[in-house]
Design an enzyme around this catalytic site. Structure first.
Site, PDB file in Angstrom:
ATOM      1  N   ASP A 189      42.158 -78.133  50.331  1.00 54.20           N
ATOM      2  CA  ASP A 189      42.807 -79.445  50.373  1.00 54.20           C
ATOM      3  C   ASP A 189      44.188 -79.300  51.023  1.00 54.20           C
ATOM      4  OD1 ASP A 189      42.383 -82.269  48.489  1.00 54.20           O
ATOM      5  OD2 ASP A 189      44.353 -81.878  49.389  1.00 54.20           O
TER       6      ASP A 189
ATOM      7  N   ASN B 152      36.378 -88.516  42.511  1.00 51.94           N
ATOM      8  CA  ASN B 152      37.048 -89.805  42.372  1.00 51.94           C
ATOM      9  C   ASN B 152      36.160 -90.825  43.073  1.00 51.94           C
ATOM     10  OD1 ASN B 152      39.285 -88.619  41.095  1.00 51.94           O
ATOM     11  ND2 ASN B 152      40.222 -88.118  43.059  1.00 51.94           N
TER      12      ASN B 152
ATOM     13  N   GLY C 298      41.137 -93.524  42.261  1.00 52.05           N
ATOM     14  CA  GLY C 298      41.981 -92.701  43.118  1.00 52.05           C
ATOM     15  C   GLY C 298      41.318 -92.199  44.382  1.00 52.05           C
ATOM     16  N   GLN C 299      40.110 -92.702  44.689  1.00 49.36           N
ATOM     17  CA  GLN C 299      39.467 -92.250  45.927  1.00 49.36           C
ATOM     18  C   GLN C 299      40.205 -92.808  47.137  1.00 49.36           C
ATOM     19  OE1 GLN C 299      35.262 -93.215  46.437  1.00 49.36           O
ATOM     20  NE2 GLN C 299      35.126 -91.970  48.296  1.00 49.36           N
TER      21      GLN C 299
ATOM     22  N   HIS D 191      33.237 -86.520  48.193  1.00 52.72           N
ATOM     23  CA  HIS D 191      33.740 -85.143  48.111  1.00 52.72           C
ATOM     24  C   HIS D 191      33.968 -84.762  46.664  1.00 52.72           C
ATOM     25  CE1 HIS D 191      37.070 -87.981  48.723  1.00 52.72           C
ATOM     26  NE2 HIS D 191      37.793 -87.199  47.921  1.00 52.72           N
TER      27      HIS D 191
ATOM     28  N   HIS E 262      36.246 -82.366  44.288  1.00 53.97           N
ATOM     29  CA  HIS E 262      37.449 -81.539  44.206  1.00 53.97           C
ATOM     30  C   HIS E 262      37.133 -80.371  43.280  1.00 53.97           C
ATOM     31  CE1 HIS E 262      40.476 -84.614  45.680  1.00 53.97           C
ATOM     32  NE2 HIS E 262      39.509 -85.428  45.319  1.00 53.97           N
TER      33      HIS E 262
END
Ligand code: 5GP
Ligand code: ZN
Length: 113
Positions: free
Chosen positions: A30, A86, A92-93, A99, A101
């Site tokens: 990230d 998310n 919070g996307q 994806h 995390h």
């Protein structure tokens, strides 16, 4: 191809520090890590969010989760990591390509914020 940063990374058209890739997925560090280990695991297929996944995606999504365990072990956090999706703006996307995390390398609090 959709105008999507994760599709571009998967296609090799945008730079990322890749830690694993195979026919289903690309995993990369990230850009703005929230833990000492913070990897994004994305399917090569453009699926906007988990809510958009279909029954035909089930096996691929299972392989993504298996890859997460493998990556965690490779990066030395196999004994304590978190896998987060998310889903939607309220959660919070920010990037509309599904994806996972993978977070580890520090003590993670529960419940998350
Ligand atoms: P979300 O908030 O959608 O769940 O997570 C998106 C994540 O993608 C964020 O943690 C953000 O730092 C990361 N990110 C956004 N753009 C890029 C990029 O171009 N490269 C990389 N490596 N990470 C990105
Ligand atoms: Zn995409």
């Amino acid at each position: 191809m959709p105008d999507c940063i994760f599709c571009k990374i998967a296609a090799g058209e945008a730079k990322a520090r890749i830690v694993l890739e195979d026919e289903d997925l690309v995993a990369f560090l990230d850009l703005n890590p929230q833990a000492p280990t913070h990897v994004l695991i994305v399917p090569r297929k453009h699926i906007p969010s988990l809510s958009d996944a279909e029954p035909g995606d089930a096996a691929m999504l299972g392989r993504l989760q298996l890859a997460a365990g493998k990556i965690a072990a490779q990066l030395g956090v196999g004994d304590g990591f978190r896998l987060v999706v998310n889903n939607g703006r309220k959660a919070g996307q920010a990037v509309d390509h599904l994806h996972y995390h993978l977070l580890g390398g520090r003590r993670l609090q529960w419940p998350p914020g």
